[in-house]
Write a protein that holds these residues in place. Structure first.
Motif, mmCIF file in Angstrom:
data_model
loop_
_atom_site.group_PDB
_atom_site.id
_atom_site.type_symbol
_atom_site.label_atom_id
_atom_site.label_comp_id
_atom_site.label_asym_id
_atom_site.label_seq_id
_atom_site.Cartn_x
_atom_site.Cartn_y
_atom_site.Cartn_z
ATOM 1 N N PRO A 119 0.828 -1.214 0.000
ATOM 2 C CA PRO A 119 0.000 0.000 0.000
ATOM 3 C C PRO A 119 0.857 1.257 0.000
ATOM 4 C CG PRO A 119 0.096 -0.934 2.197
ATOM 5 C CD PRO A 119 0.778 -1.921 1.287
ATOM 6 N N PRO A 120 0.258 2.418 -0.243
ATOM 7 C CA PRO A 120 1.021 3.666 -0.166
ATOM 8 C C PRO A 120 1.701 3.814 1.189
ATOM 9 C CG PRO A 120 -1.165 4.041 -1.085
ATOM 10 C CD PRO A 120 -1.154 2.627 -0.604
ATOM 11 N N ARG A 121 2.799 4.548 1.203
ATOM 12 C CA ARG A 121 3.612 4.643 2.419
ATOM 13 C C ARG A 121 2.797 5.102 3.630
ATOM 14 N NH1 ARG A 121 8.763 4.303 3.663
ATOM 15 N NH2 ARG A 121 9.264 3.895 1.479
ATOM 16 N N GLU A 122 1.818 5.979 3.397
ATOM 17 C CA GLU A 122 1.048 6.485 4.545
ATOM 18 C C GLU A 122 0.154 5.413 5.171
ATOM 19 O OE1 GLU A 122 -1.223 7.684 0.751
ATOM 20 O OE2 GLU A 122 0.865 7.608 1.463
ATOM 21 N N LEU A 123 -0.056 4.289 4.453
ATOM 22 C CA LEU A 123 -0.879 3.203 4.987
ATOM 23 C C LEU A 123 -0.058 2.038 5.523
ATOM 24 C CD1 LEU A 123 -3.712 3.038 2.277
ATOM 25 C CD2 LEU A 123 -3.709 4.247 4.468
ATOM 26 N N LEU A 124 1.272 2.131 5.421
ATOM 27 C CA LEU A 124 2.114 1.019 5.864
ATOM 28 C C LEU A 124 1.978 0.759 7.364
ATOM 29 C CD1 LEU A 124 5.480 1.566 3.932
ATOM 30 C CD2 LEU A 124 3.732 -0.170 3.511
ATOM 31 N N ALA A 125 1.934 1.823 8.136
ATOM 32 C CA ALA A 125 1.980 1.678 9.597
ATOM 33 C C ALA A 125 0.847 0.814 10.130
ATOM 34 C CB ALA A 125 1.958 3.055 10.261
ATOM 35 N N GLU A 126 -0.373 0.981 9.588
ATOM 36 C CA GLU A 126 -1.506 0.236 10.117
ATOM 37 C C GLU A 126 -1.411 -1.254 9.806
ATOM 38 O OE1 GLU A 126 -5.035 1.818 8.402
ATOM 39 O OE2 GLU A 126 -4.689 0.954 6.412
ATOM 40 N N ARG A 127 -0.632 -1.629 8.794
ATOM 41 C CA ARG A 127 -0.496 -3.039 8.441
ATOM 42 C C ARG A 127 0.794 -3.660 8.967
ATOM 43 N NH1 ARG A 127 -2.835 -3.676 2.253
ATOM 44 N NH2 ARG A 127 -4.399 -2.005 2.370
ATOM 45 N N THR A 128 1.700 -2.832 9.441
ATOM 46 C CA THR A 128 3.003 -3.346 9.856
ATOM 47 C C THR A 128 2.930 -4.362 10.997
ATOM 48 O OG1 THR A 128 4.101 -1.327 9.112
ATOM 49 C CG2 THR A 128 5.288 -2.679 10.690
ATOM 50 N N PRO A 129 2.077 -4.173 12.022
ATOM 51 C CA PRO A 129 2.023 -5.180 13.092
ATOM 52 C C PRO A 129 1.736 -6.587 12.573
ATOM 53 C CG PRO A 129 0.902 -3.193 13.799
ATOM 54 C CD PRO A 129 1.232 -3.004 12.340
ATOM 55 N N HIS A 130 0.851 -6.695 11.587
ATOM 56 C CA HIS A 130 0.564 -8.002 11.006
ATOM 57 C C HIS A 130 1.804 -8.577 10.315
ATOM 58 C CE1 HIS A 130 -1.015 -11.085 8.325
ATOM 59 N NE2 HIS A 130 -0.412 -10.441 7.349
ATOM 60 N N VAL A 131 2.492 -7.753 9.543
ATOM 61 C CA VAL A 131 3.670 -8.228 8.817
ATOM 62 C C VAL A 131 4.750 -8.665 9.797
ATOM 63 C CG1 VAL A 131 5.474 -7.570 7.178
ATOM 64 C CG2 VAL A 131 3.122 -6.808 6.813
ATOM 65 N N LEU A 132 4.941 -7.909 10.872
ATOM 66 C CA LEU A 132 5.909 -8.300 11.895
ATOM 67 C C LEU A 132 5.557 -9.659 12.489
ATOM 68 C CD1 LEU A 132 6.353 -4.899 13.790
ATOM 69 C CD2 LEU A 132 7.984 -5.989 12.256
ATOM 70 N N GLY A 133 4.271 -9.852 12.806
ATOM 71 C CA GLY A 133 3.843 -11.125 13.375
ATOM 72 C C GLY A 133 4.079 -12.289 12.432
ATOM 73 N N CYS A 134 3.846 -12.070 11.152
ATOM 74 C CA CYS A 134 4.055 -13.137 10.170
ATOM 75 C C CYS A 134 5.524 -13.485 10.028
ATOM 76 C CB CYS A 134 3.480 -12.720 8.818
ATOM 77 S SG CYS A 134 1.684 -12.655 8.807
ATOM 78 N N ARG A 163 15.947 -12.710 6.652
ATOM 79 C CA ARG A 163 15.988 -11.904 5.437
ATOM 80 C C ARG A 163 14.821 -10.916 5.379
ATOM 81 N NH1 ARG A 163 13.897 -11.321 0.558
ATOM 82 N NH2 ARG A 163 12.298 -12.905 0.899
ATOM 83 N N LEU A 164 13.616 -11.412 5.651
ATOM 84 C CA LEU A 164 12.444 -10.541 5.587
ATOM 85 C C LEU A 164 12.507 -9.436 6.636
ATOM 86 C CD1 LEU A 164 9.645 -13.192 4.954
ATOM 87 C CD2 LEU A 164 10.394 -11.416 3.369
ATOM 88 N N ALA A 165 13.012 -9.759 7.823
ATOM 89 C CA ALA A 165 13.157 -8.725 8.852
ATOM 90 C C ALA A 165 14.122 -7.644 8.382
ATOM 91 C CB ALA A 165 13.643 -9.340 10.157
ATOM 92 N N GLY A 166 15.207 -8.048 7.734
ATOM 93 C CA GLY A 166 16.168 -7.082 7.222
ATOM 94 C C GLY A 166 15.575 -6.215 6.120
ATOM 95 N N GLU A 167 14.791 -6.831 5.242
ATOM 96 C CA GLU A 167 14.181 -6.056 4.153
ATOM 97 C C GLU A 167 13.135 -5.084 4.689
ATOM 98 O OE1 GLU A 167 13.203 -7.626 0.518
ATOM 99 O OE2 GLU A 167 15.003 -8.844 0.333
ATOM 100 N N LEU A 168 12.430 -5.490 5.737
ATOM 101 C CA LEU A 168 11.448 -4.578 6.318
ATOM 102 C C LEU A 168 12.146 -3.393 6.983
ATOM 103 C CD1 LEU A 168 8.404 -4.321 6.538
ATOM 104 C CD2 LEU A 168 8.516 -5.459 8.758
ATOM 105 N N CYS A 169 13.323 -3.630 7.585
ATOM 106 C CA CYS A 169 14.102 -2.523 8.151
ATOM 107 C C CYS A 169 14.497 -1.525 7.063
ATOM 108 C CB CYS A 169 15.359 -3.053 8.846
ATOM 109 S SG CYS A 169 15.077 -3.833 10.448
ATOM 110 N N ARG A 202 10.660 1.687 15.050
ATOM 111 C CA ARG A 202 11.449 1.039 16.102
ATOM 112 C C ARG A 202 11.004 -0.397 16.360
ATOM 113 N NH1 ARG A 202 11.838 6.149 20.394
ATOM 114 N NH2 ARG A 202 13.013 7.527 18.994
ATOM 115 N N ASP A 203 9.724 -0.675 16.188
ATOM 116 C CA ASP A 203 9.264 -2.048 16.379
ATOM 117 C C ASP A 203 9.831 -2.976 15.312
ATOM 118 O OD1 ASP A 203 7.576 -1.976 18.726
ATOM 119 O OD2 ASP A 203 6.249 -0.681 17.576
#
Length: 404
Positions: A167-182, A210-216, A223-224
């Motif tokens: 999604p657009p960058r402004e919508l990333l934050a609301e979906r990030t917790p799910h991606v972190l959990g996965c 690898r995915l954690a690094g790419e998300l960084c 910070r999460d």
């Protein structure tokens, strides 16, 4: 066959992500990759595994997807022609998954139109290739419930025309917790494999890191995200010492600390520094992992600070697994009797009913306190659970024999 299984698990997620991006249909993508894996089982034993198995599987899967789309005569002509044009225009170079294909799929599965449990189950199935049984164990749910959630989620994405994209960058934050959990679930299934003959599944550990690094790289100011990266790196630093030469599990207090990956520890501690101030559950978990990774010996482990980190974690999540592990830490800080008392507080939690978590921790605390006959009884109880993997069962039997 075991070797091929590892190849399929490693290449499953990238292949599904690429075919889904091309076809715009998760069901088509998953079926096509399954057919490609089936063809590989017929061809590779005789011809050998290709140098780039992922590209081979993706090419075959693309052809299968095109065949299916051609057969779907009910699809409107213009729509089908557009699919042909989009997929047919791809070059051979594009058969190699681009860096963010799997993250794109994770963010797609995190669409707010899907409920949280369905988001996680669908992502673990599509991206990491976990079976329904493995996902059910990870989520402490029944296989039937997980299967239904995955089916409903795929149908929802298709019917609602949810785009398969980040999604657009402004919508990333609301979906990030799910991606972190996965990402953490993928890593955890590799580090503490719940099924199969191996205690560790290296391809899933590597994928989680690898995915954690790419998300960084995608979200350097979150910070999460850095906290999750620290957590998986610090755990992964101990991966090669978790099993011995015969592939038997080696508990933390018996591992050769000189063999821990100091490079990963240093990277994990740097990520932990960047995570300072994170408000999610990964920071206290990373602190616990860091305290273990930096303790010179098992006897010098800072259990007082570990217990404080568990207290912080419990303030953020009412997880029965966290409560059970906190009880073990209390046993090392305050005495094994205190640990057993803390374990009693979570022993009847129905969410742990399908796991041997309480039984195995209780057995360990009893064994360490010298109550070997009682410990033996609980090791036997822990061995009765169907969810126990072969390596974990072998370890429990070893402990049982030590109890006489």
């Amino acid at each position: 066959m075991t070797h091929l299984d590892g190849v399929f698990r490693r290449e499953w997620g990238p292949a599904v992500a690429v075919i889904a991006r091309w076809s715009g249909d998760l069901g088509v993508a998953e079926d096509a990759v399954q057919e490609a894996c089936a063809q590989a089982l017929r061809v590779w034993p005789a011809e050998g595994v290709p140098d780039k198995p992922g590209a081979w599987l993706t090419t075959v899967a693309r052809n299968r997807a095109l065949d299916r789309l051609r057969r779907e005569s009910a699809r409107p002509g213009k729509e089908l022609a557009a699919v042909y044009e989009r997929v047919g225009a791809s070059t051979d170079a594009e058969l190699h998954p681009v860096r963010d294909d799997e993250l794109r799929m994770m963010f797609t599965c995190a669409h707010p139109a899907l409920d949280r449990s369905s988001q996680l189950a669908l992502t673990l199935r599509l991206i990491s290739g976990l079976t329904v049984a493995e996902i059910a164990r990870a989520l402490l749910q029944s296989e039937a419930a997980v299967g239904q959630r995955i089916t409903r989620a795929k149908n929802k994405i298709r019917q609602a025309n949810i785009p398969l994209r980040v999604p657009p960058r402004e919508l990333l934050a609301e979906r990030t917790p799910h991606v972190l959990g996965c990402i953490y679930s993928v890593f955890t299934e590799g580090y503490w494999s719940t099924a199969g003959p191996s205690a560790i599944r290296d391809e899933l550990c590597d994928e989680g890191v690898r995915l954690a690094g790419e998300l960084c790289a995608l979200m350097p100011d979150d910070r999460d995200v850095h906290a999750l990266a620290a957590l998986v790196l610090l755990h992964d630093s101990r991966r090669r010492t978790r099993v011995d030469g015969s592939s038997a599990l080696v508990p933390l207090d018996e591992q050769d600390r000189s063999q821990w990956d100091r490079g990963r520890i240093a990277r994990g501690l740097e990520q932990l520094r960047l995570a300072e101030g994170a408000t999610g559950t990964y920071l206290p978990q990373a602190v616990i992992a860091a305290l273990h990774a930096t303790a010179p010996t098992w006897q010098q482990t800072d259990w007082a600070t570990i217990c404080l980190a568990y207290d912080r974690l419990l303030a953020l999540t009412d997880s029965p697994v966290v409560r059970a592990n906190r009880a073990l830490a209390i046993g090392f800080r305050d005495g094994f009797g205190a640990g057993l008392a803390a374990l009693d507080d979570v022993a009847d939690d129905v969410r742990l009913a399908r796991t041997n978590t309480v039984a195995s921790i209780r057995a360990d605390l009893l064994r360490r306190s010298g109550r070997r006959a009682e410990a033996a009884d609980w090791y036997r109880i822990a061995l009765r659970f169907d969810s126990v993997s072969a390596p974990a069962a072998a370890f429990l039997r070893r402990r049982l024999s030590e109890c006489g």
